[in-house]
Motif scaffolding. Structure first.
Motif, PDB file in Angstrom:
ATOM      1  N   VAL A   1       0.816  -1.211   0.000  1.00  0.00           N
ATOM      2  CA  VAL A   1       0.000   0.000   0.000  1.00  0.00           C
ATOM      3  C   VAL A   1       0.851   1.263   0.000  1.00  0.00           C
ATOM      4  O   VAL A   1       0.349   2.351  -0.231  1.00  0.00           O
ATOM      5  CB  VAL A   1      -0.967   0.034   1.205  1.00  0.00           C
ATOM      6  N   ASP A   2       2.140   1.080   0.254  1.00  0.00           N
ATOM      7  CA  ASP A   2       2.970   2.279   0.360  1.00  0.00           C
ATOM      8  C   ASP A   2       4.443   1.897   0.209  1.00  0.00           C
ATOM      9  O   ASP A   2       4.800   0.706   0.247  1.00  0.00           O
ATOM     10  CB  ASP A   2       2.737   2.944   1.730  1.00  0.00           C
TER      11      ASP A   2
ATOM     12  N   VAL B   1       5.560  -1.102   2.126  1.00  0.00           N
ATOM     13  CA  VAL B   1       4.710  -1.223   3.306  1.00  0.00           C
ATOM     14  C   VAL B   1       3.445  -1.946   2.879  1.00  0.00           C
ATOM     15  O   VAL B   1       2.791  -1.535   1.927  1.00  0.00           O
ATOM     16  CB  VAL B   1       4.347   0.170   3.877  1.00  0.00           C
ATOM     17  N   ARG B   2       3.129  -3.024   3.590  1.00  0.00           N
ATOM     18  CA  ARG B   2       1.947  -3.795   3.215  1.00  0.00           C
ATOM     19  C   ARG B   2       0.875  -3.668   4.286  1.00  0.00           C
ATOM     20  O   ARG B   2       1.130  -3.340   5.432  1.00  0.00           O
ATOM     21  CB  ARG B   2       2.308  -5.262   3.012  1.00  0.00           C
TER      22      ARG B   2
END
Lengths: 474, 671
Positions: A411-412, A420-421
């Motif tokens: 997601v990031d 970043v999950r």
């Protein structure tokens, strides 16, 4: 018998001669020098070797991106950067290379054009479809860094296939963007690169001629495309043995990458045309685009080195519009196709996991197809028009990473470049996203070939059930 | 216009040339053969005289029959205009197909080993059964509901019947039947295609459904004729014979509302509307008390509307039969008003832009219903107007993209991972505030003073009240005991709540032990990780598992839910605050900070300070069952009733630092 053979030979010869007579009109080559006062030795004004060099850099970069061993590899990263951002001499052509009887003339990038790179021509707008608002070159460099430490370009934990991401995105951010947003757009204005002046001092081509040629070069199709079927042009990119004769137009026994090879954008245009050539939804992207290039080039040659009139520029813009619209549709077709691939992979993965099978092979395919989908979706956003809401929807549906088997999704990207999950959407919901991506491509771009249509069979089934236009009663 | 006419003629001729249509010439021919057979063998007519009886002008050229032909021709034109405007079966099927992905958590293909012919056969049979059953139901409704009968009656005013009487249908009824077909085909297509994939196809003969082909070849056209064919008592319980349908058209009151079926009689049998054909029975077709000119086109097309309006005004149609209660529009009216009000509210909510520079602008991941009470309290206290942009995701990207032009003053979110994202991307401004420093313990705020916690949430264990051995659970570590194998439910490990918990385990026990714990828990899962925390409690209630880890406020929300079912879920579990003999229960936070490019930083800080005040801190407990961060404020009574607990004192910022490590643990385990 002998008379029959003679008659047959004569007929074939006549046919070939007729073909040769038509050849000049159908090949993007040999346009004469029209620059007023040109004193050089060139006899033709056609030149787009810089663009072909970039296709070669792209193909080679893709190959390199899939050569990591899963550990940090600064050497590999440096080599990839040499093909993306470097301009140094001595870079060998890693791809496309000779394959069996499919012999290729050039073995070094410099054999085609010197001092070229990709980064300088990569779309510099922020890529909204990925976190952190990186601009095009930053995103490719980020992926290059990740690819250099990935195992054959595959990031199992986060679900990325870097060769596919890099390749498909570059097809949009370099080739499509340079052509659609530059040469076929702002370069067609009256004052930019006028036709009554050489492109640069001493050049054999006018400003407008060379701009047009460069756009053609980015499309990456053989100069003699109109003498081939889409299937043949597609086969050339695959370097199949039987495609050699199709590619070697000048019959010198080797394929000249500068004029006889099929590269990315044209490969996909040809692929879609070939996939549906015998169906009611048949497309003709390859020949439509190539013919528009050819017609535009003829218009420029006919201007005989004079400044273009407004009427001539309007006609040229119409040709350009045909090219960019069809090119955009090819990218939309590719997005459509790979959304379907991802969907079908997810069905298979679900079947495998629910029967406690080993999903690793299917997962690898899923990640590859997702990379193609994401790359093309970002490429589609690299044109001259801001796709606005369509882009927002597309990016939200696809996400920054594929939905993984453990229900997580990137997601990031943090400030250190780490992914970043978080928990992603439900499996079924993400499958639905793929179906919605396909619908978006139909609604916004009118894609026709529709390879891997998620609901195609249901459409066929609906047709078999008949219509309801009669009023019957029991 | 010419093309339109050609299309019209094509469609009209298609009725005779297309085997999918009832009056396809082949079916008419087979009906003729059957009719001849009946005349010769049953009625003892000679073969030479039989055709004259069958094609009697009194039947085929009667006023009734001529009306049938005109209606057929007119309806074809009308339906050419209407049908394309009706929703297609493909559109409905696609909607259903898409929704099923959500209902069934993906697309679980079934019957993979089945041969193609079996799948096609199953689809053909199911489609036929659904089609025939719904035709029966709709047909019955057409007779039972006065409003619908006004239109269906047109078909029954036929006094002589030929195969073309099948087209004697009012367009309103034709639309109803078309919508029914749409629904049935859509349901069958979506369901079969969803579960069985691209192996689904219709078994056809000359393009027609094989079952309907047999039905039509077997003389379906004689249903609308004067040729009496009965199948006998036994078969007529299963299949509707031509004679049974002729009974359906009878004016005899004994025959009213009988034999609604098309192909199968079982629906009538089950619905107690079956009437068997009696030998040698004379039947007169039509409707008693019909209008004076039942075959005039004006009567056929317009009279039903007049009667329908009159019926709605209290007058009755000719022959209403009550099957279901009449429609009651009152609830519809009420719900319509509610929908309109909701739509207006949404529009109103959506128009929060156009804020003045004196306003305070908040970007919030927290849902409006959770944050609005704070806003209202602050606005009341200060007179400042607050505007909120709410989004469940993507606000950090938005803030990043907006850069210095961003109107945001305050960012509110939940979980340290998400707060850290803002800090990591340099989207928050450092804040110097004695109030915040005093009200928030150091471990619950950023060492760099960019973010602050405003509430705490404990990651607790819930255990089914039916699991007596649940009392033995004292710590997170206990959940790796093999005795819990197949008895634990969890959401995916990568969710920030679980990742934070693993980070706390890494902090207290090291990465190796944390991984062993994650692996042990994963091995004990009863099902694939899925859903949110609420879904885990529901799973316990449904008996899927006995144990789950959730954030404490979910328990409170379920316990105090307006939905009775959810209160039952909460009642099915008891709460455990783990690790009370050790480091304490893991807690996470909700929090926020001042946006880096806020034009109103002073006001923004003041708002953050307000969130740590006693008024606001109590709201966290009463609205969302969260614990106050301000040590001077007590938890809500509801929270206190769950018991007090010792919390893990690990600095919250450390969770963010360990997040990448925790993610690697999750990846290695595959949770």
């Amino acid at each position: 018998m002998s008379k029959a053979i003679t008659a047959g030979t004569a007929a074939v010869t006549l046919a070939l001669l007729s073909g040769a007579a038509l050849a000049d009109d159908m090949v993007y080559a040999g346009f004469p020098v029209t620059v007023k006062g040109y004193s050089g030795s060139k006899t033709t004004s056609v030149s787009y070797t810089g663009q072909i060099a970039r296709h070669v850099l792209h193909d080679s970069l893709k190959k390199l991106a899939g050569s990591g061993n899963g550990k940090p590899n600064p050497e590999l990263k440096a080599k990839m950067m040499a093909y993306f951002g470097g301009k140094d001499a001595g870079r060998e052509i890693i791809a496309p290379a000779t394959k069996g009887p499919f012999a290729i003339s050039q073995s070094a990038v410099d054999d085609i054009s010197k001092g070229k790179n990709l980064s300088g021509k990569t779309f510099e707008a922020a890529v909204t479809g990925m976190p952190n608002g990186m601009i095009g070159p930053e995103l490719v460099e980020f992926w290059i860094d990740k690819a250099s430490s990935a195992d054959k370009g595959f990031d199992k934990d986060n679900g990325y296939d870097y060769p596919q991401l890099i390749s498909k995105y570059v097809m949009g951010a370099v080739f499509y963007n340079q052509a659609a947003d530059g040469y076929l757009d702002e370069y067609l204005s009256a004052d930019k690169k006028p036709n009554d002046k050489p492109y640069k001092d001493g050049a054999a081509y006018t400003g407008k001629e060379h701009s047009w040629d460069e756009a053609f070069g980015y499309f990456g199709t053989p100069a003699h495309t109109l003498k081939l079927t889409p299937k043949q042009v597609y086969g050339i990119a695959k370097r199949k043995s039987e495609a050699f004769a199709d590619a070697d137009y000048n019959k010198d026994g080797k394929v000249d990458l500068r004029t006889e090879m099929t590269f990315g954008p044209a490969y996909y245009a040809a692929g879609f045309d070939a996939s549906v050539y015998d169906r009611s939804n048949g497309t003709n992207y390859l020949h439509t685009i190539t013919k528009a290039f050819l017609d535009g080039r003829k218009l420029l040659t006919d201007a005989k080195g004079e400044k273009l009139t407004d009427e001539q520029r309007d006609r040229l813009k119409r040709h350009a519009s045909v090219i960019t619209q069809n090119w955009e549709k090819v990218l939309a077709e590719a997005t459509f196709k790979y959304a379907g691939s991802v969907y079908k992979d997810m069905v298979k993965l679900q079947t495998i996991t629910e029967s406690n099978g080993d999903p690793s092979k299917q997962f690898r395919k899923y990640v590859k197809h997702w990379g193609e989908l994401k790359g093309f979706a970002l490429a589609l956003q690299s044109g001259k028009n801001n796709l606005g809401e369509t882009a927002t929807r597309l990016n939200r549906l696809i996400g920054a990473g594929p939905l993984l088997l453990n229900a997580s999704q990137v997601v990031d990207i943090d400030s250190q470049g780490n992914y970043v999950r978080d928990q992603g959407p439900d499996w079924g919901e993400y499958m639905l996203h793929m179906a919605k991506v396909q619908k978006l491509m139909i609604d916004q771009f009118g894609v026709q070939a529709r390879n891997n249509d998620v609901t195609q069979e249901m459409q066929d089934l609906a047709r078999s059930l008949g219509d309801r236009s009669s009023a019957e009663n029991d | 216009m010419d093309a339109l006419f050609v299309d019209y003629v094509d469609r009209l001729s298609d009725q005779l040339l297309n085997p999918q249509k009832r009056v396809f010439v082949g079916y008419l021919a087979s009906a003729l053969v059957l009719a001849l057979g009946v005349r010769v063998f049953a009625a003892r007519t000679t073969l030479l005289r039989a055709p004259a009886r069958i094609f009697s002008a009194g039947v085929w050229w009667s006023r009734s029959a001529k009306a049938d032909y005109k209606i057929a021709a007119l309806n074809q034109a009308i339906m050419m205009g209407v049908a394309p405007r009706l929703i297609s079966q493909l559109a409905v099927a696609t909607l259903l197909f898409e929704a099923m992905h959500v209902w069934f958590g993906g697309r679980p293909l079934v019957w993979l080993e089945a041969p193609g012919w079996a799948v096609a056969g199953a689809f053909t049979v199911v489609l036929f059964l659904l089609d025939d059953a719904t035709k029966y139901l709709l047909h019955r409704c057409l007779h039972a509901w006065p409003l619908l009968w006004c239109f269906h009656k047109v078909h029954h005013t036929a006094e002589t019947m030929t195969p073309f009487t099948v087209y004697r249908t009012h367009p309103v009824e034709a639309v109803l039947f078309a919508l029914r077909a749409t629904l049935v085909q859509a349901v069958a297509m979506a369901a079969f295609f969803f579960f069985l994939g691209d192996r689904v196809e219709l078994m056809t003969v000359f393009g027609a459904n094989v079952i309907l082909f047999v039905f039509n070849v077997a003389g379906s056209n004689l249903r609308h004729s004067h040729v009496w064919i009965s199948y006998g008592r036994v078969i007529e319980h299963v299949l509707i014979s031509p004679a049974q349908h002729q009974i359906h058209h009878s004016v005899d009151p004994r025959h009213h509302d009988r034999n609604f079926g098309t192909v199968l009689a079982i629906w009538d049998w089950m619905g107690r509307s079956l009437c068997l054909a009696e030998r040698g029975h004379e039947i007169r077709y039509g409707v008693t008390g019909a209008a004076p000119e039942p075959h005039g086109l004006k009567t056929v097309y317009l009279e039903p509307f007049r009667e329908a309006v009159a019926g709605l005004s209290g007058l009755r149609c000719w022959r209403p039969v009550k099957m279901f209660s009449s429609l009651n529009f009152r609830p519809l009216r009420r719900s319509g008003i509610a929908i309109l009000a909701a739509a207006l509210a949404i529009v109103f909510e959506a128009t929060v832009s156009g804020a003045s520079s004196q306003d305070l602008n908040i970007y919030s991941h927290r849902q409006p219903f959770l944050i609005n009470p704070f806003i209202e309290a602050y606005e009341e206290q200060t007179g400042v107007t607050i505007n909120i942009v709410f989004a469940s995701k993507g606000l950090a990207q938005r803030l990043q993209a907006e850069g210095p032009r961003s109107p945001a003053d305050v960012v509110l979110t939940v979980d340290i991972a998400r707060l850290h994202t803002y800090a990591d991307k340099d989207l928050l401004a450092p804040v110097e505030s004695a109030v915040l420093t005093k009200n928030i313990p150091p471990r619950l705020r950023d060492p760099g003073n960019r973010w602050f916690a405003f509430s705490k949430r404990a990651r607790v264990i819930v255990v089914s009240k039916k699991a007596e051995d649940g009392f033995s659970i004292k710590s997170y570590e206990d959940l790796t005991d093999p005795k819990w194998k197949g008895r634990i439910c969890a959401r995916p490990g990568s969710h920030v709540y679980n990742r934070a918990l693993i980070a706390s385990l890494i902090e207290s026990r090291g990465e190796e032990e944390a991984q062993a714990w994650a692996q042990g828990l994963f091995d004990n899962l009863a099902r694939r990780p899925q859903g949110n925390d609420r879904a885990q409690v529901k799973a316990i209630y449904e008996g899927v598992c006995d144990v789950a880890i959730i954030n404490n406020y979910y328990y409170g929300k379920l316990k105090r839910s307006d939905i009775p079912e959810q209160r039952e879920w909460a009642a099915a579990v008891r709460l455990i605050f783990p690790n009370q003999d050790g480091r304490g229960t893991h807690v996470n936070i909700s929090g926020g900070g001042v946006a880096r490019h806020s034009k109103n930083k002073e006001r923004a800080v003041h708002f953050l300070e307000f969130l740590t005040s006693e008024t606001a801190q109590k709201l966290y407990g009463s609205i969302n069952f969260e614990y106050p961060v301000n040590p001077a404020v007590e938890p809500s009574d509801e929270l206190k009733s769950w018991g007090t607990f010792k919390e893990d004192q690990m600095p919250i910022a450390r969770i963010a630092e360990l997040a990448p490590q925790a993610q690697r643990v999750i990846d290695r385990v595959g949770w």
